[in-house]
Design a protein around this motif. Structure first.
Motif, short mmCIF file in Angstrom:
data_model
loop_
_atom_site.label_atom_id
_atom_site.label_comp_id
_atom_site.label_asym_id
_atom_site.label_seq_id
_atom_site.Cartn_x
_atom_site.Cartn_y
_atom_site.Cartn_z
N TYR A 121 0.73 -1.16 0.02
CA TYR A 121 -0.05 0.03 -0.01
C TYR A 121 0.97 1.28 -0.21
O TYR A 121 0.58 2.06 -0.86
CB TYR A 121 -0.95 -0.01 1.46
N SER A 122 1.85 1.31 0.77
CA SER A 122 2.61 2.45 0.90
C SER A 122 3.40 2.74 -0.31
O SER A 122 3.50 3.83 -0.90
CB SER A 122 3.77 2.59 1.94
N GLY A 123 3.88 1.65 -1.08
CA GLY A 123 4.50 1.73 -2.46
C GLY A 123 3.64 2.29 -3.51
O GLY A 123 4.04 3.41 -4.15
N MET A 124 2.62 1.85 -3.41
CA MET A 124 1.51 2.46 -4.53
C MET A 124 0.94 3.74 -4.34
O MET A 124 1.01 4.53 -5.30
CB MET A 124 0.43 1.45 -4.58
N LEU A 125 0.62 4.20 -3.17
CA LEU A 125 0.30 5.17 -2.73
C LEU A 125 1.47 6.62 -2.85
O LEU A 125 1.24 7.58 -3.33
CB LEU A 125 -0.40 5.44 -1.36
N LEU A 126 2.66 6.15 -2.66
CA LEU A 126 3.52 7.21 -2.77
C LEU A 126 4.03 7.40 -4.29
O LEU A 126 4.32 8.52 -4.70
CB LEU A 126 5.10 6.40 -2.28
N LEU A 127 3.91 6.30 -5.19
CA LEU A 127 3.90 6.68 -6.58
C LEU A 127 2.65 7.62 -6.91
O LEU A 127 3.16 8.28 -7.84
CB LEU A 127 3.71 5.27 -7.52
N ALA A 128 1.69 7.45 -6.35
CA ALA A 128 0.53 8.39 -6.88
C ALA A 128 0.96 9.67 -6.20
O ALA A 128 0.56 10.76 -7.06
CB ALA A 128 -0.47 8.12 -6.05
N CYS A 129 1.55 9.86 -5.26
CA CYS A 129 2.05 11.02 -4.79
C CYS A 129 3.14 11.85 -5.70
O CYS A 129 2.96 12.89 -5.85
CB CYS A 129 2.64 10.95 -3.39
N ILE A 130 4.11 10.99 -6.26
CA ILE A 130 4.90 11.54 -7.18
C ILE A 130 4.29 11.88 -8.53
O ILE A 130 4.68 13.05 -8.89
CB ILE A 130 5.81 10.40 -7.63
N SER A 131 3.28 11.24 -8.92
CA SER A 131 2.59 11.91 -10.01
C SER A 131 1.88 13.02 -9.70
O SER A 131 1.94 14.11 -10.50
CB SER A 131 1.48 10.91 -10.20
N GLY A 229 -4.52 -0.24 -4.04
CA GLY A 229 -3.35 -0.64 -4.40
C GLY A 229 -2.86 -0.54 -5.98
O GLY A 229 -1.79 -0.75 -6.43
N PHE A 230 -3.92 -0.45 -6.94
CA PHE A 230 -3.77 -0.37 -8.13
C PHE A 230 -4.80 0.60 -8.70
O PHE A 230 -4.17 1.61 -9.40
CB PHE A 230 -4.17 -1.93 -8.54
N PHE A 231 -5.93 0.57 -8.79
CA PHE A 231 -6.82 1.38 -9.48
C PHE A 231 -6.91 2.70 -9.09
O PHE A 231 -6.76 3.67 -9.94
CB PHE A 231 -8.32 0.97 -9.36
N LEU A 232 -6.61 3.24 -7.70
CA LEU A 232 -6.58 4.60 -7.42
C LEU A 232 -5.20 5.08 -7.95
O LEU A 232 -5.03 6.18 -8.58
CB LEU A 232 -6.55 4.55 -5.87
N PRO A 233 -3.87 4.56 -7.77
CA PRO A 233 -2.71 4.93 -8.07
C PRO A 233 -2.84 5.04 -9.70
O PRO A 233 -2.31 6.06 -10.38
CB PRO A 233 -1.75 4.11 -7.69
N LEU A 234 -3.56 4.10 -10.26
CA LEU A 234 -3.57 4.15 -11.99
C LEU A 234 -4.33 5.40 -12.37
O LEU A 234 -3.68 6.18 -13.29
CB LEU A 234 -4.02 2.94 -12.38
N VAL A 235 -5.45 5.53 -11.59
CA VAL A 235 -6.15 6.73 -12.17
C VAL A 235 -5.49 8.24 -12.09
O VAL A 235 -5.48 8.94 -12.67
CB VAL A 235 -7.73 6.76 -11.51
N ILE A 236 -4.97 8.18 -10.71
CA ILE A 236 -4.10 9.38 -10.65
C ILE A 236 -3.00 9.53 -11.43
O ILE A 236 -2.69 10.84 -12.09
CB ILE A 236 -3.65 9.35 -9.12
N MET A 237 -2.23 8.49 -11.66
CA MET A 237 -1.09 8.50 -12.66
C MET A 237 -1.55 9.00 -14.18
O MET A 237 -1.15 9.94 -14.81
CB MET A 237 -0.36 7.33 -12.82
N MET A 238 -2.89 8.48 -14.46
CA MET A 238 -3.19 8.75 -15.79
C MET A 238 -3.65 10.13 -15.93
O MET A 238 -3.49 10.92 -17.10
CB MET A 238 -4.39 7.76 -16.17
#
Length: 359
Positions: A121-131, A229-238
């Motif tokens: 969870y932390s890794g995926m959410l941090l990638l969203a934060c970077i985006s 862990g997937f859809f939320l970071p993916l949407v934010i990144m996109m």
């Protein structure tokens, strides 16, 4: 109270169509999945551990000691590297627990599975934060200057880790160290085979006290994992990276080559993320939807094998994160070269910093 165990599949036993005859055709051996798991644990997971350790350790050393001016993205990347490194340490134990019994007791069982969930969870959410940080830095540079201070980045990282721990509470609670029951009770008359002479084998798996809790948790845990862990970071990144690309494509100035490089990096980040995590989450979604449907042993074995293979592909992301987010940057590569320069100095009689002081 009777204990209900739901470990890997609810389809471990296959029945003859004429159930009244009392003929039992199970249990399902999952031979294909066991064979694939053995190969992946021996070769692929070993490579992931080695590359993940080297790459993420390099990122941590470089950002912690060789980067004087740190941005919000640097702090996020440092925390991603820490999360990936902790996962790399846990992966050999996870692989061992899936192939053998778990001899390390209850506390180690909960810490192992809980830490895996927290790191995911932390890794995926941090990638969203970077985006989002990249979006603010490129699209709203002047207005977001105060929001991108180091103090805020550390606060955001702390909130992310706390959220990861809270989301992992079901994993900490329901993973247990216990001796599985090898006897399955049916509405049939069976002979008592007597006690077994083999030594007890303890496993580290989810264990429930009643069927309602089992059904709820077995659906809720993977659902939350896919959503957060997937859809939320993916949407934010996109959303963020699409806005970045559109904005950069509209600009026409002397820094056009730099803009093309930024767009290329964005595309690499998105492609790597989707390639690593989309296959596993697609199979996990299908597995969750059909969890309580009756399947044949062959079909259940095939889907379990697909889940195992795609999960190993998702594990590769911890090796690729240092390359995608770290080494692809020019400033990071320059600082990384300083690490080797100082290591060469330390290998000599007089370390570099002592020579510098004498001068």
């Amino acid at each position: 109270m009777e204990t209900l165990l739901l470990n890997q599949s609810v389809y471990d036993w296959e029945f003859d169509e004429d159930f009244t005859s009392g003929e039992l055709i199970g249990p399902c051996t999952f031979s294909l999945n066991h064979s694939v798991t053995n190969v992946l644990s021996l070769y692929v997971h070993s490579i992931i551990c080695i590359l993940g350790f080297v790459g993420n350790t390099s990122v941590i050393i470089t950002y912690a000691f060789y980067k004087d001016t740190k941005s919000m993205t640097d702090v996020f990347l440092l925390n991603v590297a820490v999360s990936d490194l902790l996962f790399v340490f846990a992966l050999p134990f996870i692989a061992y627990s899936e192939l053998h019994s778990w001899p390390m007791g209850q506390v180690a069982c909960k810490l192992l599975r809980g830490s895996y969930s927290v790191n995911l969870y932390s890794g995926m959410l941090l990638l969203a934060c970077i985006s989002m940080d990249r979006y603010m830095a490129i699209i709203h540079l002047h207005s977001s200057f105060r929001l991108r201070l180091l103090s805020y980045s550390r606060l955001i990282c702390a909130v992310v880790w706390v959220c990861a721990v809270l989301l992992s509470i079901p994993t900490f609670v329901f993973y247990q160290w216990y001796e599985p029951s090898t006897r399955v009770v049916f509405m049939l008359e069976t002979k008592d085979e007597g006690p077994s002479s083999t030594a007890p084998q303890y496993i580290c798996e989810m264990k429930f006290e009643d069927s309602e809790t089992a059904e709820t948790v077995k659906v809720a845990v993977p659902s939350i994992q896919m959503a957060v862990g997937f859809f939320l970071p993916l949407v934010i990144m996109m959303v963020c990276y699409t806005a970045i690309i559109v904005t950069l494509m509209k600009t026409r100035n002397l820094h056009q080559n730099k803009e093309v490089q930024v767009v290329s990096v964005v595309m690499v980040v998105v492609v790597v993320f989707i390639t690593c995590h989309l296959p596993y989450n697609s199979v996990l979604l299908r597995d969750t939807v059909s969890m309580f449907k009756q399947l044949s042993c062959e079909e259940a074995d095939s889907w379990q094998t697909a889940l195992t293979v795609t999960q190993s592909i998702a594990y590769l992301h911890c090796c690729l994160n240092p390359l995608v987010y770290g080494f692809i940057g020019v400033k990071f590569r320059k600082n990384f070269k300083k690490v080797f320069q100082d290591l060469k100095c330390l290998s000599k009689q007089q370390p570099f910093h002592l020579v510098k002081q004498r001068r």
